[in-house]
Design a protein around this motif. Structure first.
Motif, short mmCIF file in Angstrom:
data_model
loop_
_atom_site.label_atom_id
_atom_site.label_comp_id
_atom_site.label_asym_id
_atom_site.label_seq_id
_atom_site.Cartn_x
_atom_site.Cartn_y
_atom_site.Cartn_z
N ALA A 80 -1.83 12.49 -9.86
CA ALA A 80 -1.95 11.66 -8.67
C ALA A 80 -1.95 12.50 -7.39
CB ALA A 80 -0.82 10.65 -8.63
N ASP A 81 -1.32 13.67 -7.41
CA ASP A 81 -1.31 14.55 -6.23
C ASP A 81 -2.44 15.57 -6.28
OD1 ASP A 81 -0.44 16.25 -8.23
OD2 ASP A 81 1.26 17.04 -7.10
N LEU A 82 -3.34 15.42 -7.24
CA LEU A 82 -4.52 16.27 -7.43
C LEU A 82 -4.17 17.69 -7.88
CD1 LEU A 82 -7.50 15.24 -7.13
CD2 LEU A 82 -5.77 13.80 -6.12
N ARG A 272 -4.08 3.78 -3.25
CA ARG A 272 -3.98 4.24 -1.88
C ARG A 272 -4.60 5.61 -1.67
NH1 ARG A 272 -2.63 -0.44 0.81
NH2 ARG A 272 -0.89 -1.49 -0.24
N GLY A 273 -5.26 5.75 -0.53
CA GLY A 273 -5.76 7.06 -0.11
C GLY A 273 -6.84 7.65 -0.98
N SER A 274 -7.63 6.81 -1.64
CA SER A 274 -8.62 7.33 -2.59
C SER A 274 -9.86 7.91 -1.93
CB SER A 274 -9.04 6.23 -3.57
OG SER A 274 -8.03 5.98 -4.51
N ALA A 496 -2.63 6.23 -8.90
CA ALA A 496 -3.61 7.28 -9.17
C ALA A 496 -4.89 7.03 -8.40
CB ALA A 496 -3.91 7.33 -10.67
N PRO A 497 -5.29 7.94 -7.51
CA PRO A 497 -6.57 7.78 -6.82
C PRO A 497 -7.73 7.75 -7.81
CG PRO A 497 -5.24 9.51 -5.79
CD PRO A 497 -4.58 9.16 -7.09
N ALA A 498 -8.83 7.15 -7.40
CA ALA A 498 -10.03 7.17 -8.23
C ALA A 498 -10.40 8.62 -8.55
CB ALA A 498 -11.18 6.48 -7.51
#
Length: 512
Positions: A80-82, A272-274, A496-498
């Motif tokens: 999720a934090d890449l 959020r924030g994707s 989890a962002p896209a």
């Protein structure tokens, strides 16, 4: 991700959704008690028509990637934090010079019972790197010398790199870098992967059905089956969800989500924030070749107004840096606010008091045309005339973005390191802002040669401070990615962002 700025949905038509009506429940998709076994989940995505394929190395649209991750695995994937998380790679270890990486594979099997081996990994990567093919992950694998890399055992291998690469696990997690069996070529009739679901059927542009793989290394999925259906129009996806024809609708717009969020008929999941939302200033041509003009534009933007107006409030303000909340993000910099007086002063210093500039936009992405209109009005208050020019969806990413001076821009999730390397180095292939500075390139190479993570983070912060001061991306917001679910759907990850590991993880979802 240059052509779409995202894994953007395309296609003009909408195909009919098959299937019976579903039930209804009482909870949203984010939780709901203990997982239950069984059932088929029907998920609708925008698709690519008759040209669709299950070849994971050609995955481009969201639908392609969702199907690929159900059937196949990568060595690593993004959390999720890449940051890179181990998948088929159980562990990785570099040498001191960071130009050789030893990979140990976990015990996993393909759907036909064969073990996943180092030979399969090398075959997959060499297939992706084939100069005669246009596979998505080819550029990401460029640091690897695949001729020199070798298997050191059935489940171990050594990658030899062309240069020190501290963030090499990001390469293993690259979009499209899936592992297929050695010798695999055809993927649309009976593809064999090592993912949580195995192939049942596929009709390009319409449907794909996959069944639970009981021997999956991470544990069998809860669902018996998942069916991917194609609905290119957002209205078709939400209507099918409301009508009980599907249980999962990918990519809803903020207005739709707001209309249904509190009704209780469906669940709304906001990732959020994707999606980074920005204006791209070309730093190699007037007027944006003057950093004072770029700084003035940073100060013209009212970011909250842009988020509220262009995204219907479904997002958060940006601070002219990519990757808010991701690993290495420089979150300590002051939040930039609108300052029209200071913007006018900078424009006077640059001799651009009566500046006129064209802002290219297009309905190619949600919020683009709205953001352009809002920013035009904001700029007028600073004495800047912005002419909004609306271009074609079909040519925006390929032509208009390249040729324009000031353009609307967006991007999906990727590590900050990948954003820097793919978009902001002198030789980056998708350098939309034309940011070309040898000292900046040298900082990136320094970061990649730095073994200590804390020291490496400090170098990345220096690079981001430079971009914050005079870069070409006016990053005004980060949009939510919105998914609709039936009330019976549980276990959908809400953080989890896209494009990350836990997005579209249908092996973790169940039906209540």
């Amino acid at each position: 991700m240059r052509r779409r700025g995202f894994l953007a949905a395309t296609g003009a038509g909408t195909l009919a959704l098959a299937g019976c009506g579903g039930g209804s429940g009482s909870d949203d998709g984010g939780g709901g008690g203990s997982p239950k076994k069984g059932g088929r989940l029907r998920a609708a995505f925008a698709g690519g028509g008759a040209s669709e394929t299950l070849d994971p190395h050609l995955a481009n649209l969201f639908a392609d990637v969702a199907r690929a991750k159900a059937l196949f695995d990568k060595l690593a994937d993004y959390g999720a934090d890449l940051s890179a998380r181990p998948r088929l790679a159980e562990k990785w270890e570099p040498n001191k010079a960071l130009d050789r990486w030893r990979i140990t594979l976990r015990e996993a099997t393909f759907h036909d019972g064969r073990p996943v081996t180092a030979r399969d990994v090398l075959y997959s990567y060499r297939r992706i790197a084939d100069p005669k093919r246009a596979f998505r992950a080819k550029a990401s694998l460029e640091p690897i010398d695949l001729d020199a890399s070798r298997a050191t055992g059935a489940r171990s291998l050594e990658f030899v790199l062309k240069r020190p690469t501290a963030e090499f696990p990001n390469v293993l997690a690259a979009f499209g870098a899936y592992i297929v069996p050695e010798g695999a070529t055809g993927f649309d009739t009976a593809p064999v992967g090592s993912g949580p679901f195995r192939f049942v059927s596929f009709t390009p542009g319409r449907s794909a059905v996959f069944r639970r793989y009981d021997d999956y290394w991470e544990g069998a999925p809860h669902l018996d089956e998942v069916e991917f259906l194609v609905a290119n129009e957002e209205s078709a996806r939400i209507n099918a969800l409301l009508g009980g024809q599907i249980e999962y609708a990918h990519e809803l717009n903020p207005t739709t989500a707001r209309a249904h969020e509190n009704e209780g008929r469906i669940g709304i999941v906001r990732l959020r924030g994707s999606a980074m939302q920005a204006f791209c200033m070309k730093t190699d041509r007037p007027p944006f070749d003057d950093p004072r003009v770029r700084r003035a534009f940073f100060l013209i933007a009212d970011r909250r107004e842009l988020v509220e107006g262009a995204l219907s409030g479904a997002g958060e303000v940006g601070n002219d840096l990519f990757g808010k909340g991701y690993e290495y993000y420089a979150g300590g910099l002051p939040q930039r606010e609108q300052d029209l007086g200071r913007a006018r002063a900078l424009l006077r210093q640059a001799g651009a008091e009566d500046l006129k500039v064209t802002l290219d936009t297009s309905p190619v992405a949600a919020g683009f045309t709205e953001a352009a209109g809002i920013f035009r009005d904001q700029a007028k208050k600073a004495g800047v005339t912005v002419e909004v020019r609306t271009g074609s969806k079909d040519s925006y990413w390929s032509d208009i973005l390249d040729n324009g001076t000031l353009c609307c821009y967006r991007s999906g999730a990727m590590p900050i390191e990948a954003h820097l390397s793919q978009r902001l180095l002198t030789d980056s292939t998708t350098n939309a802002t034309r940011w070309r500075h040898k000292d900046f390139d040298a900082l990136y190479q320094q970061a990649q040669s730095t073994r200590d993570k804390t020291e490496r983070a400090a170098v990345y912060e220096r690079m981001q401070r430079r971009l914050y001061a005079e870069g070409g991306f006016l990053i005004w917001g980060f949009a939510d990615w919105i998914i609709g679910t039936a009330r019976t759907v549980k276990g959908v990850d809400t953080k989890a962002p896209a494009n990350t590991l836990d997005w579209a993880r249908f092996d973790k979802v169940w039906l209540a």
